[in-house]
Design a protein around this motif. Structure first.
Motif, mmCIF file in Angstrom:
data_model
loop_
_atom_site.group_PDB
_atom_site.id
_atom_site.type_symbol
_atom_site.label_atom_id
_atom_site.label_comp_id
_atom_site.label_asym_id
_atom_site.label_seq_id
_atom_site.Cartn_x
_atom_site.Cartn_y
_atom_site.Cartn_z
ATOM 1 N N UNK A 133 40.267 73.601 -18.582
ATOM 2 C CA UNK A 133 39.758 74.503 -19.199
ATOM 3 C C UNK A 133 40.523 74.608 -20.008
ATOM 4 N N UNK A 134 40.174 74.827 -21.183
ATOM 5 C CA UNK A 134 40.371 75.588 -22.743
ATOM 6 C C UNK A 134 40.224 76.852 -23.217
ATOM 7 N N UNK A 135 41.045 77.759 -22.973
ATOM 8 C CA UNK A 135 39.690 78.995 -22.932
ATOM 9 C C UNK A 135 40.103 79.954 -24.300
ATOM 10 N N UNK A 136 40.827 79.153 -24.809
ATOM 11 C CA UNK A 136 40.712 79.675 -26.169
ATOM 12 C C UNK A 136 41.320 78.636 -27.305
ATOM 13 N N UNK A 137 40.396 78.090 -27.793
ATOM 14 C CA UNK A 137 40.030 77.280 -29.579
ATOM 15 C C UNK A 137 40.000 78.127 -30.802
ATOM 16 N N UNK A 138 39.882 77.951 -31.739
ATOM 17 C CA UNK A 138 40.076 78.595 -33.152
ATOM 18 C C UNK A 138 38.784 77.801 -33.719
ATOM 19 N N UNK A 164 45.286 81.031 -23.398
ATOM 20 C CA UNK A 164 45.231 82.956 -23.174
ATOM 21 C C UNK A 164 43.828 83.125 -23.343
ATOM 22 N N UNK A 165 43.252 84.286 -23.063
ATOM 23 C CA UNK A 165 42.022 85.130 -23.329
ATOM 24 C C UNK A 165 41.951 85.400 -25.173
ATOM 25 N N UNK A 166 41.104 85.540 -25.747
ATOM 26 C CA UNK A 166 40.709 86.396 -27.479
ATOM 27 C C UNK A 166 40.468 87.326 -27.071
ATOM 28 N N UNK A 207 37.100 84.098 -33.847
ATOM 29 C CA UNK A 207 35.928 83.433 -33.952
ATOM 30 C C UNK A 207 36.366 82.271 -32.965
ATOM 31 N N UNK A 208 36.665 82.385 -31.755
ATOM 32 C CA UNK A 208 37.442 81.235 -30.782
ATOM 33 C C UNK A 208 36.581 81.000 -29.703
ATOM 34 N N UNK A 209 36.431 79.511 -29.553
ATOM 35 C CA UNK A 209 35.572 79.559 -28.103
ATOM 36 C C UNK A 209 36.454 78.888 -27.374
ATOM 37 N N UNK A 210 35.502 79.020 -26.232
ATOM 38 C CA UNK A 210 36.464 78.268 -24.530
ATOM 39 C C UNK A 210 34.998 76.594 -24.593
ATOM 40 N N UNK A 239 27.510 93.914 -28.643
ATOM 41 C CA UNK A 239 28.143 93.568 -28.446
ATOM 42 C C UNK A 239 28.571 92.759 -27.354
ATOM 43 N N UNK A 240 28.972 92.385 -26.004
ATOM 44 C CA UNK A 240 29.520 91.092 -25.732
ATOM 45 C C UNK A 240 30.871 89.925 -25.926
ATOM 46 N N UNK A 241 30.814 89.116 -24.981
ATOM 47 C CA UNK A 241 32.389 88.383 -25.914
ATOM 48 C C UNK A 241 32.388 86.797 -24.742
ATOM 49 N N UNK A 242 32.977 85.720 -25.079
ATOM 50 C CA UNK A 242 33.175 84.472 -24.727
ATOM 51 C C UNK A 242 33.976 84.689 -24.412
ATOM 52 N N UNK A 243 34.667 85.158 -22.888
ATOM 53 C CA UNK A 243 36.347 84.882 -22.651
ATOM 54 C C UNK A 243 35.617 84.123 -21.674
#
Ligand SMILES: *[C@@H]1O[C@H](CO)[C@@H](O)[C@H](O)[C@H]1NC(C)=O
Ligand SMILES: *[C@@H]1O[C@H](CO)[C@@H](O)[C@H](O)[C@H]1NC(C)=O
Ligand SMILES: *[C@@H]1O[C@H](CO)[C@@H](O)[C@H](O)[C@H]1NC(C)=O
Ligand SMILES: *[C@@H]1O[C@H](CO)[C@@H](O)[C@H](O)[C@H]1NC(C)=O
Ligand SMILES: *[C@@H]1O[C@H](CO)[C@@H](O)[C@H](O)[C@H]1NC(C)=O
Ligand SMILES: *[C@@H]1O[C@H](CO)[C@@H](O)[C@H](O)[C@H]1NC(C)=O
Ligand SMILES: *[C@@H]1O[C@H](CO)[C@@H](O)[C@H](O)[C@H]1NC(C)=O
Length: 510
Positions: free
Chosen positions: A46-51, A78-80, A95-98, A124-128
């Motif tokens: 898992x790579x949970x936080x990539x710009x 980390x989370x974002x 603007x991050x993705x996992x 609304x919403x998020x991608x963590x």
């Protein structure tokens, strides 16, 4: 990007030594060195936080990410932050993705890729990624080596979808969709480093995530070059009436936001420049007021993609009529009573349904309203409220699903009927690990397996153990998903309804 997120490698190794069963993994991309984890408990890397972009300027298209290699290893565990939500804080630096998947080593076979956009009404919403079983794990777990899953943050509400001529001239329209496209470009450039095949990408979303997939399917008039994905899954695609960026409705929305934020009515102040600089909280407060103004007359979710003569040159009904669709294949699902989820509470009698229809379709004259009444006649076995729900469902959810599944080179469509079959009733089968996968194994394998086969083999029948019938020439059968059983049904009635809405396309507008 926060420099505080860049840790020296030594510190990371010490930190991770404490976490049992999780091994640090380092991955070098041309602009960043990422540190993620491989867990032996879950057998996932898992790579949970990539710009995937720089922190964006408000109302501006995203730009490629900065080169931060010199600052050391980037802690991608980390989370974002969420992007600013309709009514709650978040950060504009969002603007991050996992990315996650089964462990993979250089030299092994590349895997298919699934890129997901979240729902949340475009507000609304998020991608963590959720631990320990990230989203869509029930799909991945039905496959042998799985696929590489990518979760993308994108800007929403006024921050992602501010329309108007001033925006076209002095900023960028549909920046939420441009964020998604930037993420797809990132996938094309880098996903092979994660074991993903950049030429075997499926995009997927539910609700406004499905609406996002609709947008990417019809982007650039179906002529996106190079193609950013091969296949698309539409789960209850939410495609609220979409206006031109300079329509009266769109300009009203811009003007209302400018007024509510104190950015209007001062000849020496440009409203757009002012909106670019007001505090996030000022826009959030205005969002709440604006949302409450639209509960009857438009969807209650005010912000949405607009026809912009650029990324989105055509309306959906027109794009699908012309076959202007990106990619090769579409798998689409809608839920029987999901329209009712969106009908305001006061709609409880036939007269109230007719009153609501007038508000929902403000550009319809008496003749057009009578045509709606004829297409959806009151019936003894359908409540007035569900009748309104069917009208809403076909305009906003099931016809967008049908048009794209029928218009793609290969297409399949299913109707999820398991009671109560409301909006998002089906999500538990595929998005989260829960008891449904053991209490309803036939539905789980047939339904969730349809997605798994489509993502990994381009065929919903490859893993499901049931036969999803293909649509041919806009005709054929639709899959019917019921509790522990599957069937098929004619698409003739849905097609008739969707032909009707297409004929009214310009005035809906759809
Ligand atoms: C957002 O943050 C500000 C500053 O911390 C705070 O005053 C405000 O109440 C927050 N708004 C919401 C909706 O949480
Ligand atoms: C994944 O699949 C395996 C094999 O079917 C099963 O034993 C396991 O419980 C599944 N994991 C989860 C979290 O559902
Ligand atoms: C972990 O996943 C890989 C790739 O699918 C597989 O080859 C391996 O057997 C799995 N390991 C365990 C312990 O399940
Ligand atoms: C208009 O904006 C200018 C510049 O910010 C300010 O000085 C002026 O007081 C404003 N006028 C009104 C009527 O708000
Ligand atoms: C929506 O319609 C109901 C019933 O006609 C009405 O009471 C309510 O004020 C309307 N809401 C808005 C925001 O117009
Ligand atoms: C419904 O509307 C019609 C026409 O306006 C009216 O004649 C009728 O009384 C209404 N019915 C009810 C139950 O309000
Ligand atoms: C209602 O009844 C009609 C005719 O009796 C039937 O065609 C239709 O499928 C029924 N609708 C529902 C939602 O059960």
């Amino acid at each position: 990007m926060h420099l505080s997120g860049l840790l020296p490698l030594v510190v990371l190794q010490l930190t991770l030594a404490a976490a049992a069963a999780a091994e640090a993994v380092i991955l070098k991309l041309p602009y960043i060195t990422l540190q993620g984890t491989t867990s032996t408990d879950t057998n996932l890397t898992v790579y949970s936080r990539i710009p995937f972009a720089r922190a964006p300027s408000r109302f501006r298209a995203p730009q490629p990410p900065q080169d931060v290699r010199a600052a050391g290893v980037y802690d991608a565990t980390r989370s974002f932050d969420m992007c600013p939500q309709r009514a709650s804080n978040g950060s504009e630096d969002c603007l991050y993705l996992g990315v996650y998947g089964r462990p993979w080593k250089e030299g092994q076979r590349k895997r298919p890729v699934m890129v997901s956009f979240y729902g949340g009404g475009f507000i609304q919403g998020d991608a963590n990624l959720r631990a320990p079983w990230p989203q869509v794990y029930p799909v991945l777990n039905l496959t042998a080596d799985g696929f590489v899953a990518v979760y993308v943050n994108y800007r929403v509400n006024a921050f992602g979808f501010l329309p108007g001529k001033r925006v076209k001239d002095g900023a960028d329209l549909n920046v939420g969709l441009l964020d998604q496209r930037r993420a797809l470009e990132w996938v094309r450039s880098y996903i092979s480093k994660f074991g993903g095949d950049p030429n075997d990408v499926t995009i997927w979303g539910q609700s406004a995530g499905g609406g996002s997939v609709v947008s990417q399917l019809i982007a650039n008039g179906g002529k996106t070059k190079p193609q950013l994905f091969r296949r698309a899954i539409l789960s209850s695609p939410f495609w609220p009436r979409h206006y031109r960026y300079d329509s009266t409705e769109a300009e009203d929305l811009f003007d209302t936001l400018a007024e509510l934020t104190g950015c209007a009515g001062n000849a020496t102040v440009d409203p757009l420049e002012c909106l670019k600089t007001v505090p996030v909280q000022t826009i959030l407060d205005a969002n709440v007021v604006i949302n409450a103004m639209h509960t009857n007359t438009t969807s209650s979710y005010t912000w949405a993609p607009v026809i912009d003569d650029d990324l989105l040159p055509l309306s959906l009904s027109e794009a699908t009529r012309r076959g202007a669709i990106n990619g090769e294949a579409v798998l689409a699902v809608y839920n029987t009573y999901e329209g009712t989820t969106f009908i305001p509470g006061y709609v409880s009698t036939e007269n109230k349904t007719r009153e609501w229809v007038k508000g929902f379709l403000p550009n319809f004259d008496e003749t057009a309203l009578q045509k709606v009444e004829d297409a959806y006649p009151p019936s003894a076995n359908v409540s007035a409220r569900d009748r309104a729900g069917f009208i809403y469902r076909d305009v906003v959810l099931s016809c967008p699903a049908f048009w794209l599944a029928a218009g793609a080179k290969s297409g399949w469509i299913g109707e999820y009927q398991i009671s109560p079959a409301r909006h998002a009733s089906d999500v538990g089968y595929w998005n989260t690990v829960n008891s449904l996968q053991t209490t309803s194994p036939i539905t789980y394998k047939g339904y969730t397996g349809g997605f798994a086969g489509f993502i990994t083999k381009g065929n919903p029948n490859a893993i499901s153990g049931v036969t999803w019938p293909p649509i041919r020439n806009g005709k054929g059968l639709g899959m019917v998903i019921n509790l522990e059983q599957f069937g098929t049904q004619s698409l003739a009635d849905l097609k008739k309804k969707c032909d009707f809405w297409r004929s009214m396309g310009g005035t809906v507008p759809v």
